[in-house]
Each structure stands twice: as C-alpha cells, then as structure tokens.
Design an enzyme around this catalytic site. Structure first.
Site, PDB file in Angstrom:
ATOM      1  N   ASP A 185       2.795   1.827   3.821  1.00 52.69           N
ATOM      2  CA  ASP A 185       2.072   3.099   3.704  1.00 52.69           C
ATOM      3  C   ASP A 185       3.030   4.283   3.496  1.00 52.69           C
ATOM      4  OD1 ASP A 185      -0.204   4.596   3.423  1.00 52.69           O
ATOM      5  OD2 ASP A 185      -0.939   4.308   5.458  1.00 52.69           O
ATOM      6  N   GLU A 219       0.868  -1.189   0.000  1.00 54.10           N
ATOM      7  CA  GLU A 219       0.000   0.000   0.000  1.00 54.10           C
ATOM      8  C   GLU A 219       0.896   1.228   0.000  1.00 54.10           C
ATOM      9  OE1 GLU A 219      -3.102   0.476   3.214  1.00 54.10           O
ATOM     10  OE2 GLU A 219      -2.588   2.584   2.936  1.00 54.10           O
ATOM     11  N   HIS A 248      -9.357   1.399  -0.121  1.00 54.28           N
ATOM     12  CA  HIS A 248      -8.459   2.220   0.706  1.00 54.28           C
ATOM     13  C   HIS A 248      -9.271   3.317   1.388  1.00 54.28           C
ATOM     14  CE1 HIS A 248      -5.437   5.338   1.541  1.00 54.28           C
ATOM     15  NE2 HIS A 248      -4.563   4.356   1.616  1.00 54.28           N
TER      16      HIS A 248
HETATM   17 CA    CA Z   1      -2.418   4.603   2.542  1.00 57.51          CA
END
Ligand code: CA
Length: 334
Positions: A296, A7, A173
């Site tokens: 992330d 991600e 998301h």
């Molecule tokens: Ca994210």
C-alpha cells in the site's frame, strides 16, 4: 527473498488537478470532501505522499530497492476517476492507462499495472479494459462505489463480461463510503481507512455475492485488500444467518452459500494490516494460496509491511506463496 507487492498506488498530475476542481464544486460527495481535505491539502506529510504518488520512474524503483520489493503492481490511487462525469472519467482513465503502460515499459522486470476504467460508462469501461489488457495490464481496479452505486447493478455487468472474457481479475479497492452510508461516520473520522473503507468495500463485496453475479460469470475473480476487508472473520456467521433468512423466506436462495462464493471467487491481500492473528485467521479460513502481499505504498510504511511479513510466524512455504507465487499465478506475472 522474492517480494511482490500488489496494491501500490500512483496518480497523474492531471487527475489530481481534476480532483481539486471537483472538491471546489458544490456537488462534491461528503466522504470525498473529507478525503480531499486530508490528501490534497498543504500539510507537508500530504505533500510528501502526493509527490511519491506522482513518481512512477527512477525514484519509485530506488524506494523499492531500499524496501526490498522486487516487483510492484501499480494502480491509480483511490478514488481514481470515479468522482468525475462519464466523459471526463473515460478520457482520464485512458490517459492513466497509457501513462502506466509507459512506466511499466521502462521497468518491465520491476513494475506491472492494473488498469483503470470508468464505470460511469460501462460499455466504454469494457472496451477500455480490453484495450488496457492489450497494453499489458494484468487486471483492473475499481474503487468501490461510483456516485453511490455498486457494481451488482446489472447496468455495470458489461464490465464483468469483459473481465471474464479477458481473464482479468478485478481489484475491488476501498474508498470513502457512499453518500448513503457515510453520514454517521463523518464526525469521528470513521469514514477513513481504519474502518469506513472496510465497511464500504466489504458491503460492496457482499452485494456482488448476493446479487448472483458469480452465477452469471462463473470465471470472475475479485481481489480484496486489507485482509479481505474483514470478511474472512464474518464468513461462518454470514452463512449461518443467511440460511435462517432463506428459511424465513426473507432472502432469495442462491445456488451456493455466501462463503462458497467468497472462497472460490475472491483472493485477498495483506495491504495495510500488520497483525499476526489477522493473517492466521485468513490463512485458516482461505488458505495461504489465496493471500497476496501488498504494501500500500505510499500510504503505509513498506519497511513495516516487509518486516511483518518477513518475521510473522508462518511456514516458509506460506511466506513464499504470499510474497510471490500467488501474485504470479493470479496476475500472470512473468
Ligand atoms: Ca490502497
């Protein structure tokens, strides 16, 4: 140790500049207005994040080397194209997919991509998904609500039809909560990633389950970040109270329990959660084979995420699954 992070965000300069136009208009959603002020502001921290988002070339690879990430699965950062009118959104989605395909082509052993689509035009989104998978995308990502609407609305189902036909997982998301949900979250900053994002995205996931979308599309697969946005914690109670509501005639009975849909159709990622008890609960509820590592980047410290996953008390097999094997299977990475 092979590490795949799934991600990992980027943005194009054009999309960032189009966001600024939306933010300057009178019709901006309240959650996006708050987000825009924090992520597109002049603060040096925000500017550093922004310049990292723009880099999908050598600088990104150098950072991955430093952090020990072998492969990053990139996606257009939240809220993507979902705050634009349909025509602008469709054009920018296509451009973003082309830019991402170029980046992956330059570093095929280090980068992979998830496509962006514009739900505002669901037939167009389905066609763009097909085109993007043709360009090598491994799935696609949608940032929760679009103009306050959720994908359980049947007008969006052409997107699921294409996803199922192409065997392309949807990464659902987070973004800031929809206008109907965000009101009581604005004053204490609760709309943001620590809480509101998970409320918004877990609600979206539950709407999908309760709508029967997985009975209509039995091969559809959804990825949730942030340890499943809290849902693994709630599954037992969700089933229990759902059964009571069915008994009372308050909700329509589905062919299976809500948790059964979750366990079959959803996989989760660790993005932004560095908590051993949370990871252990997710392994207990879903099994390590349904969990993928995500860092992330550039919103979280990748070094911190890697340190957590390298040292958390799980078995070596579980670590290998979460770091690499599951991502290869789920996204068909080479
Ligand atoms: Ca994210």
């Amino acid at each position: 140790m092979e590490r795949i992070a799934v991600e990992e965000a980027f943005v194009t300069a054009e999309i960032a500049s189009e966001w600024k136009k939306v933010l300057a208009s009178r019709f901006v959603e309240p959650g996006f207005r708050m987000m825009g002020e924090s992520i597109l502001g002049d603060d040096p921290g925000a500017q550093a994040v922004h310049s990292r988002l723009l880099d999908v070339g050598a600088g990104r690879i150098a950072q991955m080397d430093e952090d020990g990430i072998g492969m990053a699965v990139l996606s257009l950062t939240s809220p993507g194209v979902q705050v634009f009118d349909a025509i602008t959104a469709s054009r920018l989605a296509r451009d973003a997919n082309d830019a991402l395909a170029e980046a992956v082509k330059a570093f095929p052993s280090r980068l992979a991509g998830l496509a962006c689509v514009a739900p505002q035009n669901s037939a167009g989104a389905a066609r763009e998904l097909e085109r993007a998978v043709g360009l090598g995308m491994k799935g696609f990502l949608i940032n929760s609500h679009t103009m306050g609407e959720y994908l359980d609305d049947m007008k969006y189902w052409p997107i699921f039809e294409a996803a199922e036909a192409l065997d392309a997982p949807l990464y659902l998301h987070p973004r800031e909560p929809s206008p109907a949900l965000v009101g009581p979250m604005l004053d204490y900053g609760l709309y943001f990633a620590g809480f509101g994002f998970a409320v918004e995205t877990s609600l979206h996931a539950m709407r999908l389950i309760m709508s029967g979308v997985f009975d209509r599309f039995p091969m559809l697969r959804i990825v949730l970040g942030h340890m499943g946005e809290g849902l693994p914690f709630w599954l037992q109670r969700i089933d229990n109270r759902y059964m009571l509501q069915v008994k009372l005639g308050a909700v329509k009975q589905l062919p299976r329990l809500p948790s059964a849909y979750f366990r079959e159709h959803f996989v989760i990622t660790t993005s932004g959660v560095m908590s051993a008890p949370a990871l252990r609960l997710c392994i207990d509820m879903l099994g390590a084979e349904r969990i993928m590592f995500a860092a992330d980047y550039p919103y979280e410290s990748v070094a911190e995420g890697v340190r957590f996953m390298d040292t958390v008390d799980i078995t070596p097999d579980q670590r290998t699954s979460i770091y690499a094997t599951n991502a290869k299977r789920i996204f068909k990475l080479d």
